[in-house]
Design a protein around this motif. Structure first.
Motif, PDB file in Angstrom:
ATOM      1  N   ARG A 116       0.856  -1.201   0.000  1.00  0.00           N
ATOM      2  CA  ARG A 116       0.000   0.000   0.000  1.00  0.00           C
ATOM      3  C   ARG A 116       0.891   1.250   0.000  1.00  0.00           C
ATOM      4  O   ARG A 116       1.071   1.890   1.033  1.00  0.00           O
ATOM      5  N   PRO A 117       1.461   1.599  -1.143  1.00  0.00           N
ATOM      6  CA  PRO A 117       2.343   2.769  -1.197  1.00  0.00           C
ATOM      7  C   PRO A 117       1.599   4.061  -0.885  1.00  0.00           C
ATOM      8  O   PRO A 117       0.413   4.193  -1.180  1.00  0.00           O
ATOM      9  N   ALA A 118       2.329   4.993  -0.264  1.00  0.00           N
ATOM     10  CA  ALA A 118       1.768   6.296   0.077  1.00  0.00           C
ATOM     11  C   ALA A 118       2.734   7.377  -0.410  1.00  0.00           C
ATOM     12  O   ALA A 118       3.771   7.074  -1.011  1.00  0.00           O
ATOM     13  N   ASP A 119       2.403   8.622  -0.151  1.00  0.00           N
ATOM     14  CA  ASP A 119       3.259   9.729  -0.580  1.00  0.00           C
ATOM     15  C   ASP A 119       4.290  10.020   0.506  1.00  0.00           C
ATOM     16  O   ASP A 119       4.223  11.029   1.208  1.00  0.00           O
ATOM     17  N   ASP A 120       5.232   9.099   0.672  1.00  0.00           N
ATOM     18  CA  ASP A 120       6.290   9.288   1.663  1.00  0.00           C
ATOM     19  C   ASP A 120       7.602   8.723   1.105  1.00  0.00           C
ATOM     20  O   ASP A 120       7.610   8.037   0.074  1.00  0.00           O
ATOM     21  N   MET A 121       8.695   9.027   1.784  1.00  0.00           N
ATOM     22  CA  MET A 121      10.011   8.650   1.266  1.00  0.00           C
ATOM     23  C   MET A 121      10.205   7.142   1.195  1.00  0.00           C
ATOM     24  O   MET A 121      10.783   6.620   0.244  1.00  0.00           O
ATOM     25  N   LEU A 122       9.758   6.446   2.220  1.00  0.00           N
ATOM     26  CA  LEU A 122       9.973   5.001   2.248  1.00  0.00           C
ATOM     27  C   LEU A 122       9.228   4.314   1.116  1.00  0.00           C
ATOM     28  O   LEU A 122       9.757   3.390   0.479  1.00  0.00           O
ATOM     29  N   SER A 123       8.014   4.781   0.817  1.00  0.00           N
ATOM     30  CA  SER A 123       7.265   4.213  -0.313  1.00  0.00           C
ATOM     31  C   SER A 123       8.013   4.469  -1.613  1.00  0.00           C
ATOM     32  O   SER A 123       8.096   3.590  -2.483  1.00  0.00           O
ATOM     33  N   GLY A 124       8.555   5.675  -1.759  1.00  0.00           N
ATOM     34  CA  GLY A 124       9.289   6.009  -2.976  1.00  0.00           C
ATOM     35  C   GLY A 124      10.532   5.169  -3.152  1.00  0.00           C
ATOM     36  O   GLY A 124      10.825   4.695  -4.254  1.00  0.00           O
ATOM     37  N   LEU A 125      11.272   4.960  -2.069  1.00  0.00           N
ATOM     38  CA  LEU A 125      12.497   4.158  -2.143  1.00  0.00           C
ATOM     39  C   LEU A 125      12.191   2.669  -2.331  1.00  0.00           C
ATOM     40  O   LEU A 125      12.990   1.941  -2.923  1.00  0.00           O
ATOM     41  N   ALA A 126      11.049   2.234  -1.816  1.00  0.00           N
ATOM     42  CA  ALA A 126      10.683   0.815  -1.929  1.00  0.00           C
ATOM     43  C   ALA A 126      10.051   0.480  -3.274  1.00  0.00           C
ATOM     44  O   ALA A 126       9.938  -0.695  -3.639  1.00  0.00           O
TER      45      ALA A 126
END
Length: 413
Positions: free
Chosen positions: A215-225
């Motif tokens: 469940r990606p969100a608008d945050d850094m960890l989602s972007g890097l993952a």
């Protein structure tokens, strides 16, 4: 005190409140060999030359060694595998090119100035809420009431860590911050605690990364993952975990010190505090001078990959090197009246965020947090004054800042 004992005195907690006289003595030799074979670099020009020298390596951490448990499966198979993975996938501040450059470029893409600037209103609200919580009190502790909780809230939101888990991150960040201290390289118990904290946060991050991929969100960890354009992982899970841990610790510990050191300095210079209250636009100037005068990070360690001659001294291959940034920041060869706090100082080329390849990724965020916090504190605390000077300091000599900062007030507005 003998000259040979100077850097040992720097690391002694008894000198944490005012190490600057020791730095002045060390600067008598910009590059100084210590009895243990390490080299302390304290002159501004010498530091400037070395931070861009590719013969100086950041891969200087000792090999990880998890303690024996008495369980043959863990001691002979599992822990050696974990040690090898940890050694191979260090955070990027402990990596050299090309690995460092690849990791940094991915992080910088997610740590965009647009994303950071978008946090200004959120940071301002959080600062106001923390100050509001102090209503009706005659004294506060700046560290526990504002400068400690603020950065962890911000970096957790940036990474995408659930708010309910923030208290756990405060504990882990404090434990992992000791990894940059020289004593941590040699003290078995400290290293055991660091490894334990890293294993705990790594297990947490592993689960969180799985959730971000589902469940990606608008945050850094989602972007890097997220997968790259080719559909493959941009980072291995091990590198992603190490990067997330670095962002948490670096994004928290240094900002705590920056805000606390800045307010301590302003309380010692009440005229400057009044000028900031009257003119909030001075905040960037104040922060830059604090980064020179009382920086959050005083030194970092490196290792010589080859023989290096600097300031008349030859550093041999393999020698540990200590870049004493805070001493360079007060070098009279570079700054006029370096021991005077002067936000109107021109051309402040400081090492408050390091320099070279490893210049602090989170510098823009730390500046914004500190500026917003200082302006709010200067305008909302009524008649602030220090309750104890010097305040008690945290044990670390590298990440240097007060453990507590008691401030008497006549209320808040």
């Amino acid at each position: 005190m003998s000259d040979e004992a100077l850097f040992a005195a720097v690391t002694d907690p008894a000198n944490r409140a005012d190490p600057y006289p020791l730095y002045a003595r060390l600067r008598q030799r910009p590059v100084w060999r210590q009895p243990d074979g390490s080299y302390v670099v304290s002159g501004h020009a010498a530091i400037r030359g070395l931070i861009f020298d590719p013969r100086l390596s950041s891969e200087d951490l000792p090999p990880p060694r998890r303690p024996r448990t008495g369980n043959p499966l863990k001691d002979l198979i599992l822990n050696p595998i974990k040690n090898r993975i940890t050694a191979t996938h260090r955070p990027l501040i402990f990596r050299d090119p090309p690995d460092h450059d690849r990791l940094r470029s991915l992080v910088m893409r997610e740590f965009s100035i647009t994303r950071v600037l978008g946090l200004r209103d959120r940071i301002a609200r959080e600062v106001d809420q923390l100050i509001d919580a102090c209503r009706g009190r005659s004294e506060i502790c700046l560290v526990s009431d504002l400068s400690y909780p603020l950065p962890v809230t911000v970096i957790c939101e940036l990474l995408g860590v659930p708010e309910a888990d923030e208290p756990r991150f405060q504990v882990w960040a404090t434990q992992l911050a000791t990894a940059v201290e020289p004593d941590a390289h040699h003290d078995a118990e400290t290293r055991r605690q660091i490894v334990g904290a890293f294993d705990a946060i790594a297990a947490y991050m592993r689960d969180l990364i799985r959730e971000k991929r589902r469940r990606p969100a608008d945050d850094m960890l989602s972007g890097l993952a997220a997968p790259g354009p080719d559909g493959r992982k941009q980072l291995s899970d091990f590198d992603l975990i190490a990067t997330a841990v670095l962002l948490l610790v670096a994004g928290h510990e240094t900002t705590v010190n920056l805000i606390t050191n800045a307010m301590l300095t302003l309380l010692r210079h009440p005229g400057e505090l009044e000028r900031l209250r009257a003119d909030p636009e001075r905040a960037p100037q104040v922060i830059e001078e604090v980064l020179r005068y009382e920086p959050p990070v005083h030194f970092r360690t490196r290792k010589a990959l080859g023989s290096i001659t600097m300031a008349g001294e030859t550093i041999p291959k393999g020698a540990p090197v200590i870049l004493l940034f805070a001493a360079g920041n007060r070098d009279p060869e570079r700054f006029s009246e370096p021991d005077r706090f002067d936000p109107d100082r021109a051309d402040i080329q400081h090492f408050g965020f390091g320099g070279g390849l490893h210049y602090c990724i989170g510098a823009p965020l730390a500046r914004i947090e500190a500026e917003i916090a200082l302006v709010a504190l200067s305008r909302r605390l009524v008649a602030p004054r220090l309750l104890r000077d010097p305040p008690p300091y945290r044990p670390g000599a590298s990440l240097r800042g007060p453990e507590q900062l008691g401030i008497g007030i006549d209320g808040t507005v």
